[in-house]
Design an enzyme around this catalytic site. Structure first.
Site, mmCIF file in Angstrom:
data_model
loop_
_atom_site.group_PDB
_atom_site.id
_atom_site.type_symbol
_atom_site.label_atom_id
_atom_site.label_comp_id
_atom_site.label_asym_id
_atom_site.label_seq_id
_atom_site.Cartn_x
_atom_site.Cartn_y
_atom_site.Cartn_z
ATOM 1 N N HIS A 1 89.691 64.443 -35.358
ATOM 2 C CA HIS A 1 89.138 63.450 -36.299
ATOM 3 C C HIS A 1 90.222 62.890 -37.227
ATOM 4 C CE1 HIS A 1 85.184 65.772 -35.524
ATOM 5 N NE2 HIS A 1 85.583 65.071 -34.481
ATOM 6 N N ASP B 1 80.747 62.206 -36.639
ATOM 7 C CA ASP B 1 81.323 62.574 -35.337
ATOM 8 C C ASP B 1 80.551 61.944 -34.183
ATOM 9 O OD1 ASP B 1 82.576 64.209 -37.113
ATOM 10 O OD2 ASP B 1 82.025 66.104 -36.149
ATOM 11 N N SER C 1 87.491 73.082 -40.675
ATOM 12 C CA SER C 1 88.401 72.021 -41.108
ATOM 13 C C SER C 1 89.508 72.574 -41.989
ATOM 14 C CB SER C 1 87.631 70.941 -41.859
ATOM 15 O OG SER C 1 86.537 70.493 -41.099
ATOM 16 N N SER C 2 90.490 71.743 -42.271
ATOM 17 C CA SER C 2 91.630 72.156 -43.077
ATOM 18 C C SER C 2 91.383 71.827 -44.552
ATOM 19 C CB SER C 2 92.881 71.424 -42.598
ATOM 20 O OG SER C 2 92.823 70.065 -43.001
ATOM 21 N N ARG D 1 101.250 65.361 -41.761
ATOM 22 C CA ARG D 1 100.948 65.108 -40.348
ATOM 23 C C ARG D 1 101.868 64.095 -39.697
ATOM 24 N NH1 ARG D 1 94.420 66.281 -40.767
ATOM 25 N NH2 ARG D 1 94.774 68.489 -41.170
ATOM 26 N N ASP E 1 85.034 61.527 -29.903
ATOM 27 C CA ASP E 1 84.195 61.741 -31.080
ATOM 28 C C ASP E 1 84.308 60.489 -31.949
ATOM 29 O OD1 ASP E 1 83.667 64.318 -30.227
ATOM 30 O OD2 ASP E 1 84.290 65.280 -32.107
HETATM 31 O O1 DAV Z 1 92.002 67.915 -41.150
HETATM 32 O O2 DAV Z 1 90.683 69.515 -40.845
HETATM 33 C C1 DAV Z 1 88.654 67.490 -40.584
HETATM 34 C C2 DAV Z 1 87.692 66.520 -39.992
HETATM 35 C C3 DAV Z 1 86.407 67.144 -39.655
HETATM 36 N N1 DAV Z 1 85.469 66.191 -39.141
HETATM 37 C C4 DAV Z 1 90.968 68.348 -40.715
HETATM 38 C C5 DAV Z 1 90.008 67.404 -40.022
#
Ligand code: DAV
Length: 366
Positions: free
Chosen positions: A244, A107, A297-298, A263, A195
């Site tokens: 990100h 980041d 994060s996901s 997405r 970032d």
């Molecule tokens: O899709 O949650 C995660 C990236 C974290 N640097 C996401 C992005």
């Protein structure tokens, strides 16, 4: 004197890398930029303070496992110098009760050839994070006469940099998606903010995600700072929390990129890849239904892999579908147990920053 720093993309042979550290990581208090990316139903809403010690230890074990795997494969690994983030921090423009971490170096550090630049992050709690990398930068500077040690213009992060009450109401997922599609984010255009993990480097071309952490003015700044490069602003309207690019659009080797199927990569953005014979493949589904506890994060960290060269790629060990897909795509996946580090800011790609990859600045899209 040796050449220490060189990297133009995320897939040429990796020889030297920085792996983050979890020490002293704090869950930051809410501030204009951060509350927006914590989902309303997250258990992290409204809480802040140092992360529980045993989670820090487990994250560090995961990061050490990654470092060891890389070293066993002949990649030199450097580590940042942890900072005590559990203390108030201030500038002439703002004061925050704590910093955050030095876990996801991706980041903060952007490597462009022989230059490593510290980014212009929009979170106040991350304002001083670059300092954890300064001892390494200083060392590269002393050892590599061509190394360009640089720092993007530091944003002031005054109240003018954010839309206030942006998420005051409990907005629905649909509304969030609408805002992503309309390029309506919490950051304003008061100053360039970005970032480093929003920047996808493909040699001469930089694909930069416009989202919660990077604004339009940053794109303009990149155009002027890197006049030899082509800057493409990208946006993924299917992402309610666009932050990100490395769990959304991930190149594996020249000509091949995996794409987050949820997405919705716009047709317009697809064209340049297809016109240059790149294959865009939907990434395999994540193996997990939920991210681990206290994670920003996901579940799509499943695709946040670390490519070692055009054949070998490190994938999180529990991501069975992603591992399998890598084989189908002709890659050799190397599993590393890394899930314990996810809550500290991301996956295998997030947790690293390039120092040296073989190869030059190629033009893949001429
Ligand atoms: O899709 O949650 C995660 C990236 C974290 N640097 C996401 C992005």
């Amino acid at each position: 004197m040796t050449k220490i720093v060189n990297s133009w993309n995320d897939f040429d042979p990796l020889k030297h890398v920085i792996v983050g550290k979890a020490d002293f990581t704090v869950i930051p208090d809410e501030e204009p930029a951060t509350s927006e990316k914590v989902p309303v139903d997250s258990e992290m809403r409204g809480m802040w303070g140092p992360r529980p010690t045993e989670t820090v230890e487990k994250a560090n074990e995961a990061l050490d496992r990654l470092a060891k795997e890389l070293e066993n494969r002949g990649v030199k690994v450097d580590r940042p110098t942890p900072i005590q983030w559990n203390q108030a921090m201030m500038t002439p423009d703002f004061r925050v009760p704590s910093g955050q971490t030095q876990m996801p170096p991706r980041d903060i550090l952007l490597t462009m050839g022989n230059e490593i630049m510290a980014s212009a992050n929009s979170f106040r709690c991350r304002y001083f994070e670059y300092l954890a990398y300064w001892p390494l930068m200083n060392q590269y500077f002393e050892e590599d006469p061509e190394f360009k040690w640089s720092q993007a213009p530091r944003p002031r992060l005054t109240d003018k940099s954010y839309k206030h009450n942006y998420y005051d109401e409990q907005i629905t997922l649909e509304e969030r998606l609408e805002r992503t599609a309309n390029l309506d984010f919490v950051t304003t255009e008061a100053e360039p903010m970005w970032d480093a993990a929003d920047v996808l480097r493909l040699g001469k071309d930089l694909f930069i995600q416009h989202g919660l952490t990077t604004n339009r003015k940053a794109m303009e700044w990149f155009k002027r700072y890197y006049p030899e490069h082509r800057i493409h602003a990208v946006n993924f309207p299917g992402d309610p929390y666009p932050i990100h690019i490395d769990a959304t659009f991930v190149p594996l080797r020249p000509g091949l990129i995996i794409n987050n199927p949820e997405r919705r990569l716009p047709e317009e953005q697809r064209k340049i890849f297809e016109a240059n014979d790149w294959q865009i493949v939907d990434a395999a589904p994540p193996a997990h239904k939920e991210p681990p506890p206290l994670c920003y994060s996901s579940v799509w960290l499943s695709m946040n892999c670390l490519v070692l060269d055009h054949k070998n790629v490190i994938v999180e060990a529990s991501e069975v579908h992603q591992l399998e897909q890598m084989e189908k795509l002709g890659m050799n996946p190397i599993p590393v147990d890394f899930r314990d580090a996810y809550a500290f800011g991301g996956g295998l790609h997030c947790a690293t920053a390039d120092v040296y990859r073989e190869g030059d600045c190629e033009d893949y899209f001429s």
